[in-house]
Every structure is written in C-alpha cells, then in structure tokens.
Design a protein around this motif. Structure first.
Motif, short mmCIF file in Angstrom:
data_model
loop_
_atom_site.label_atom_id
_atom_site.label_comp_id
_atom_site.label_asym_id
_atom_site.label_seq_id
_atom_site.Cartn_x
_atom_site.Cartn_y
_atom_site.Cartn_z
N ILE A 227 -8.17 -4.43 -1.33
CA ILE A 227 -6.97 -3.59 -1.30
C ILE A 227 -5.73 -4.44 -1.10
O ILE A 227 -4.68 -4.23 -1.72
CB ILE A 227 -7.09 -2.53 -0.18
CG1 ILE A 227 -8.13 -1.47 -0.57
CG2 ILE A 227 -5.74 -1.85 0.09
CD1 ILE A 227 -8.51 -0.53 0.55
N ASN B 257 -7.11 3.30 3.30
CA ASN B 257 -6.27 2.12 3.49
C ASN B 257 -5.98 1.83 4.96
O ASN B 257 -5.02 1.14 5.29
CB ASN B 257 -4.94 2.29 2.75
CG ASN B 257 -5.10 2.19 1.25
OD1 ASN B 257 -6.15 1.79 0.76
ND2 ASN B 257 -4.08 2.58 0.51
N THR C 214 0.86 -1.18 0.00
CA THR C 214 0.00 0.00 0.00
C THR C 214 0.91 1.24 0.00
O THR C 214 2.04 1.18 0.48
CB THR C 214 -0.91 0.04 1.24
OG1 THR C 214 -0.11 0.08 2.42
CG2 THR C 214 -1.83 -1.18 1.28
#
Length: 519
Positions: free
Chosen positions: A403, A362, A300
């Motif tokens: 994600i 996130n 991420t």
C-alpha cells in the motif's frame, strides 16, 4: 467544534421539519478535475457525513455541468479541438478515444477517484436532464420573466441598463440544430406559443418550441437557482469566485427568491488549493494541475481526506510534493496513534480523523518515512524491504507494505529523484581523511557499537549510538550526535541524511556498515 459539525447543526436548526437533507455540489468537465475542484465535493461530503452522524437522512447529489459550452482548449488537448469551441461538452469527441465523449472521459476519471475515497454520491448529468425536457417548463417560465431577471442582474452591475439591452436579453444558451454550437442569435420569442426564432453564424436558422426543445440551456446564474428549487437543495458550497459580493451565489440567491419563489440553500465559501511552488490558482486550461487520482499515487485516501478536513473551507492551503509528503504522513501517523491510545485531546482533530476513516484496509501500516528511507537502499525490492522490517522487529504482510511501497516508488521516481539514494560500493577515503581526530574517534566508537549490535533491539542500540559522542552539556551532545550521524550517512550513502541509524544498520548489515565505516 469541527466546522462540518457546526454547519450540520446549523442546517438542522434552520430546517427542523426536513426529513431528507439534500446537499449538492457540481463541476463542469472542462478537463481533468484537479484537487482545487475536489474541494467542491469534499466540502459537501464532510457536511453530509456530519449530518449522518447526527442521525439525519441525506441525499448527496453531484451535478456534471456537461451541457455547458466548451470555452477553451486545455494545454494537454490537441489544438485542433478549437473547432469544437461553442459546443456542449457532452457532444464533443473524446480526445483520447476511450470514452463516448469529451465529457464522459473526464467524468469517468474523476468518478473512479471518488470511489477510492469511498464517496457515495448521486451523479446528475445535466446534458441528459436538459435533453430529456425535464427543465423545459422552467426555461419557458424564465423566458417569460426575462425582463425581471435582467433587472436583477443589473442590480449587481455598475453599468447603466438600457431599454434596448433589456428587450434583447434572453437568459438562455441556444445550441444550433445544425452545427450544435452556441453561435446563435435569438430573433424573436413568442410568449403565447413558446416559440423561438433564431439564426446561427453557420448560416442555419430555425424555429424551436421551448416545451419540446433539447438544445436550450439556462444561463448559469438562472440555471443554478432553478436546480436548487428542482432538487430542494439546502446546502451547497462555492469557490471564491462565486462568493464575492457581486458573485454568482448572491445573484442566484436573489433570482431564486424573486423569480422561482424558493429559498436559496445555505452556502459555504471555500478557498482555492495551491501546488507548493506554483504561482496562481490551478486551472485545467493552464495545465498547472494535480488531479485527485495523481495525488492518490502518493498519499493514501485517508491522509488526503484528513488534509482537507482539518482546514476550514475558507482557509487556503498548499499541497507540496516535496518533503511535505513525509511531514503529512508523520502528522497523520502521530495523531492516529495518539487517538488510538486515548491521548488525543484536540476534539477538532479527532473529528477530522473520524471523517477520514474509511475502514481497516489502510490502517496499521508501516511508517511511511521509515519505509521511504530504506526502500531505495534495497533497490525497491518489496520482499527485501519486508525482511529488513522484520529484522527491525516490525512484522507486516506484503499487502500492507505494498500500500505504501507503490506510493513511495512513485513519489521518489516522479517527484523526488534526489531521494533515490543507494549504498556506497567502496569506502570514501578522501572524505574520511577530511575528518578531525575527534570525529574519527567517534567513528571508531560507533563501529565498536555496530560490531556488538547483533542481538540488540532498536531502543538500546540507539542509546548506545547516542552515547558514542557523549558530553555533559546537552546542547553540545546533541550537536555532536548530529555531526556524527551526518558523517555516517555521507560514508554509507553519500548523502546528508538517511533512515534512523538502527534501521540503516539492519538494512546494510553489520559487515556492510563496517566495510564502509572502519578505516
């Protein structure tokens, strides 16, 4: 104090009257911008963020040096591009045919990655600046001061200067008006008219008026200080190659002061980033690179930012794409959880987390290592993965899971195929027969625990599993547990490791586990 905050406070002390703090970085688009180059912009970004946190107005500029000459064909570009060597990047065709030029292709690639990182920067395309005539007066001035510039350059060299070299020195690159390459020789320069007579290896010759030219560029060590002056830059980092005693920064600093009568910006040298297991520094032309965009397929953006922010710029480090991925995620999760609970005492780590925070999108994600352990076991099916997590008492939306699941899938399939483990279809009788009687007793006890685990939470189930191979000696008990768990992974997954046993049981199911473990 965090390094970015310390730099910011130093800048405020040194420039108390500044209303806007201009911080700069820049890269030549010679190929894909890799994570080593990324340190150039990320170092400036963190200092800008630190200045903003201290209440200062900032201007963050990034120069694309796309008026530089094309020097070498990268390994991933067709060798036919050798015919463009000597031309500016902005005038070479895109080798992939999807952008207006070679420069634009690699600029767009990097700019897209920066948007994902939330880095808001003002891009300056030097080909446009030079061709617009913005720098022409400075170019003419540098040409008139060329002998003084030559003397400065010679201070940083061991060779003895000669009068002949001094007289023939010009601090510019001049692109031929016909072939657009820099294979030119300046035959004369008339200061009174500002005219240059030149000849080119292609056979062309011409006369250029400097104040009207769009094909002249100052050489790097003169170009850099000229732009510091023009943009009033007060901070810019540079790589180790620019930071040596005779490197670009020290040379340009003197030229900035003695030629342009301007103070050079404060400077931070940054070390190169390596790829774990690779030799030498990353190089676009050598082909041993990982781009920020490729790294975003595994990490991420917050974790990438955190990896860079926790190291001082002059500290070199390697980015691994093996089990380091699990360790980096685990470290970030651990620090983030401790910080949210008010239990994080390391102020530098706290500040690094603040610099890395991009918003709620996130945050509050499942644990990467946990998901990576079970995702291949459910044939990379995201809905089944969500179901297993729910059974384990962890409820996440598909969007949150996706994600990480996309990154796990890419990481395993592109970089760690050995982690693409699957559940055995039939019992491994041969391996079971190789076990000792004690190990078989442990296995029977473990099967009893699994049979009665339907309504147990993970904590109590883990305690019962640990107690299967109990020993009063803690060291022996720990060794027993490690052996038993290894036996389970071998019989269920044909692997030496796997997800935590409660999660494995939820993934495979009670009946599925017993079918493979009970003999």
């Amino acid at each position: 104090m965090h390094w970015a905050q310390r730099i910011a406070e130093d800048l405020i002390r040194k420039y108390p009257e500044k209303e806007v703090f201009v911080c700069a970085s820049g890269i030549s688009p010679s190929g894909s911008v890799h994570i080593g180059n990324f340190r150039e912009i990320i170092t400036t970004y963190f200092v800008v963020r630190a200045l903003q946190k201290l209440g200062k107005k900032t201007r963050f500029i990034f120069s694309w040096d796309d008026f530089d000459r094309f020097r070498k064909v990268p390994k991933n570009i067709d060798s036919s591009y050798e015919k463009y060597i000597g031309m500016p990047y902005s005038e070479i065709p895109d080798p992939y045919g999807c952008h207006g030029s070679y420069a634009e292709h690699f600029e767009s690639e990097f700019e897209e990655a920066l948007r994902v990182f939330g880095i808001d920067v003002e891009f300056i395309y030097q080909s446009k600046e030079y061709k617009s005539g913005r720098y022409n007066e400075n170019i003419l001035y540098a040409l008139k001061e060329r002998k003084k510039i030559y003397d400065i350059l010679m201070r940083f060299k061991t060779q003895q200067p000669t009068e002949e070299e001094k007289n023939s020195f010009y601090p510019i690159t001049l692109y031929c008006e016909s072939c657009r390459k820099d294979n030119t020789t300046i035959e004369s320069f008339e200061e009174s008219t500002g005219e240059i007579q030149y000849g080119c290896k292609c056979g062309n010759s011409g006369c250029v008026k400097v104040l009207e030219a769009d094909n002249i560029k100052l050489n790097w060590k003169i170009d850099w200080p000229m732009r510091w002056m023009g943009e009033d830059v007060i901070f810019e980092p540079g790589g180790a190659d620019h930071s040596a005693e005779t490197g670009s920064y020290n040379v340009s600093k003197v030229i900035c002061r003695e030629i342009f009568n301007h103070q050079a910006p404060e400077y931070a040298a940054y070390a190169f980033i390596g790829i774990k297991g690779a030799n030498g520094k990353m190089s676009s032309s050598a082909g041993n690179i990982i781009t920020p965009g490729e790294l975003l397929k595994i990490y991420t953006p917050e974790i990438i930012l955190f990896m860079f922010s926790k190291y001082m710029p002059n500290a070199a480090f390697n980015i691994g794409l093996d089990d380091d991925v699990l360790r980096n995620y685990s470290e970030f999760e651990r620090y983030s959880n401790a910080n949210e609970m008010g239990r994080l005492s390391d102020e530098d780590i706290k500040y690094s987390l603040e610099l890395s925070y991009l918003g709620a999108e996130n945050s509050n994600l499942p644990k990467f290592g946990q998901m990576a352990g079970i995702f291949p076991l459910v044939n990379f099916d995201i809905n089944t993965l969500q179901h297993v997590l729910n059974k384990a008492g962890e409820s996440y939306s598909i969007d949150k899971i996706k994600i990480l699941s996309d990154r796990i899938y890419h990481w395993i399939n592109e970089w760690n195929q050995e982690k693409a483990i699957s559940i055995r279809v039939v019992k491994d009788k041969e391996y079971y027969d190789s076990l000792s009687d004690k190990e078989k007793d442990w296995l029977n006890g473990l099967c009893d625990v699994i049979e009665n685990s339907e309504n147990q939470d993970n904590t109590s189930l883990m305690k019962d599993l640990y107690d299967v191979c109990h020993d009063d000696d803690k060291k022996i008990k720990k060794a027993n547990q490690k052996s038993l768990f290894s036996i389970v992974y071998k019989l269920v997954l044909n692997s030496d490791s796997g997800p935590r046993l409660p999660l494995l049981i939820k993934t495979v199911g009670i009946e599925g586990c017993l079918n493979l473990l009970k003999f």
